[in-house]
Design a protein around this motif. Structure first.
Motif, PDB file in Angstrom:
ATOM      1  N   LEU A 152      33.492  32.893  60.848  1.00 41.67           N
ATOM      2  CA  LEU A 152      33.980  32.667  62.236  1.00 41.67           C
ATOM      3  C   LEU A 152      33.233  33.145  63.184  1.00 41.67           C
ATOM      4  N   GLU A 156      36.147  32.241  67.773  1.00 40.13           N
ATOM      5  CA  GLU A 156      37.055  31.376  66.829  1.00 40.13           C
ATOM      6  C   GLU A 156      37.975  32.265  66.283  1.00 40.13           C
ATOM      7  N   PHE A 157      37.700  33.450  65.867  1.00 41.99           N
ATOM      8  CA  PHE A 157      38.392  34.511  65.252  1.00 41.99           C
ATOM      9  C   PHE A 157      39.672  34.855  66.177  1.00 41.99           C
ATOM     10  N   HIS A 192      35.502  25.486  71.403  1.00 39.85           N
ATOM     11  CA  HIS A 192      35.728  26.532  70.437  1.00 39.85           C
ATOM     12  C   HIS A 192      36.799  25.902  69.445  1.00 39.85           C
ATOM     13  N   LEU A 196      36.534  25.507  65.447  1.00 34.50           N
ATOM     14  CA  LEU A 196      37.406  26.380  64.512  1.00 34.50           C
ATOM     15  C   LEU A 196      37.992  25.571  63.595  1.00 34.50           C
ATOM     16  N   LYS A 199      35.687  24.272  60.748  1.00 34.59           N
ATOM     17  CA  LYS A 199      35.557  25.408  59.795  1.00 34.59           C
ATOM     18  C   LYS A 199      36.695  25.655  58.823  1.00 34.59           C
TER      19      LYS A 199
END
Length: 218
Positions: A152, A156-157, A192, A196, A199
Motif C-alpha cells: 500500500l 492508502e495505509f 485513493h 485501496l 488492492k
C-alpha cells in the motif's frame, strides 16, 4: 492523536489544551455536555479527557453514553471527586482510568498513553488491527491478507488504519480527509479509496451514501 477535552474550568482547560498540543496532539476542547455529545458524534477521537462536574449535565451520564456508543474509545476521567465510592462509580460507568485533581501534567500524559495502549491491545508498542482476513501492523506498516503481504502507499495505509481504528462507526469523508489526506482536496479521497479497494479486494470497505465509509470487520 486526536483528543476531546471536556473541561468547564477556563484556566485548567487552557492549561490542558496547551499541554496536549505541546505533546503533538490535536485537541478539541469543549466545556458543556451538549457540546461533547455533538463533537463525539460528528468526529472521531483517539481518546476523551472527561471532567464530571459540568454546568449543563452529569458527566457520568455522558460517560455511560460514550461507552455505550463507542465501546473501544479510551476515556480518562479527570475530576475533583476523590472518594472511593466516586472512583468506583466512575470506573463502573465505563472510565478506563480515574485521575484526581489537582494533578501533575506529566502524570496525566502518562495515564493517557497507558489507556491508549490498552485500547489497542498493546503490552508494548505493537498495534495489530484485524478485519476478516486482513491484519495491519501499525508499527511496522505492514498489511497482510490471509497471510500474504499487500503493498500500500502511505496514504492508502493511513486510510485503512483509520477505518480499522474506528470500525465501530461510519467515518465521514471529512474525518478521513483530515486524518489521511490533510493537504488534499476532496477528489483525492475518491482516487485513493478506489486504489485501496482494488488492492485489498471487495467486501471490506462499504460506502454509506451521502456520509462516508465503514469497514466490515466480520
Amino acid at each position: 492523536m486526536k483528543i476531546c477535552l471536556v473541561e468547564d474550568d477556563l484556566v485548567l482547560g487552557r492549561s490542558l489544551q496547551s499541554l496536549l498540543q505541546d505533546g503533538g496532539h490535536e485537541v478539541v476542547w469543549v466545556r458543556r455536555v451538549s457540546d461533547a455529545r455533538y463533537w463525539t458524534e460528528e468526529q472521531s477521537f483517539d481518546a476523551v479527557l472527561l471532567d464530571l462536574g459540568l454546568p449543563d449535565g452529569n458527566g457520568l451520564d455522558l460517560l455511560r453514553q460514550l461507552r455505550t456508543a463507542q465501546k473501544q474509545l479510551p476515556i480518562l476521567v479527570i475530576t475533583a471527586r476523590d472518594s472511593i465510592e466516586d472512583r468506583l462509580h466512575g470506573l463502573d460507568s465505563g472510565a478506563d482510568d480515574y485521575l484526581i485533581k489537582p494533578f501533575v501534567g506529566a502524570e496525566m500524559l502518562a495515564r493517557l498513553r497507558a489507556v491508549l495502549r490498552r485500547s489497542h491491545g498493546e503490552s508494548g508498542e505493537v498495534a495489530l488491527w484485524t478485519a476478516k482476513d486482513l491484519a495491519l501492523d501499525e508499527r511496522r506498516m505492514v498489511l497482510t491478507r490471509a497471510g500474504e503481504t499487500l503493498s500500500l502507499s502511505r496514504t492508502e495505509f493511513a486510510l485503512l488504519l483509520t477505518l480499522m481504528k474506528f470500525s465501530d462507526r461510519v467515518m465521514t469523508r471529512r474525518e478521513l480527509e483530515s486524518r489521511a489526506l490533510p493537504h488534499s482536496d476532496g477528489h483525492a479521497l475518491d482516487v485513493h479509496m478506489f486504489n485501496l479497494r482494488k488492492k485489498i479486494g471487495e467486501g471490506y470497505i462499504r460506502t454509506v451514501r451521502g456520509v462516508g465509509y465503514v469497514l466490515e470487520r466480520q
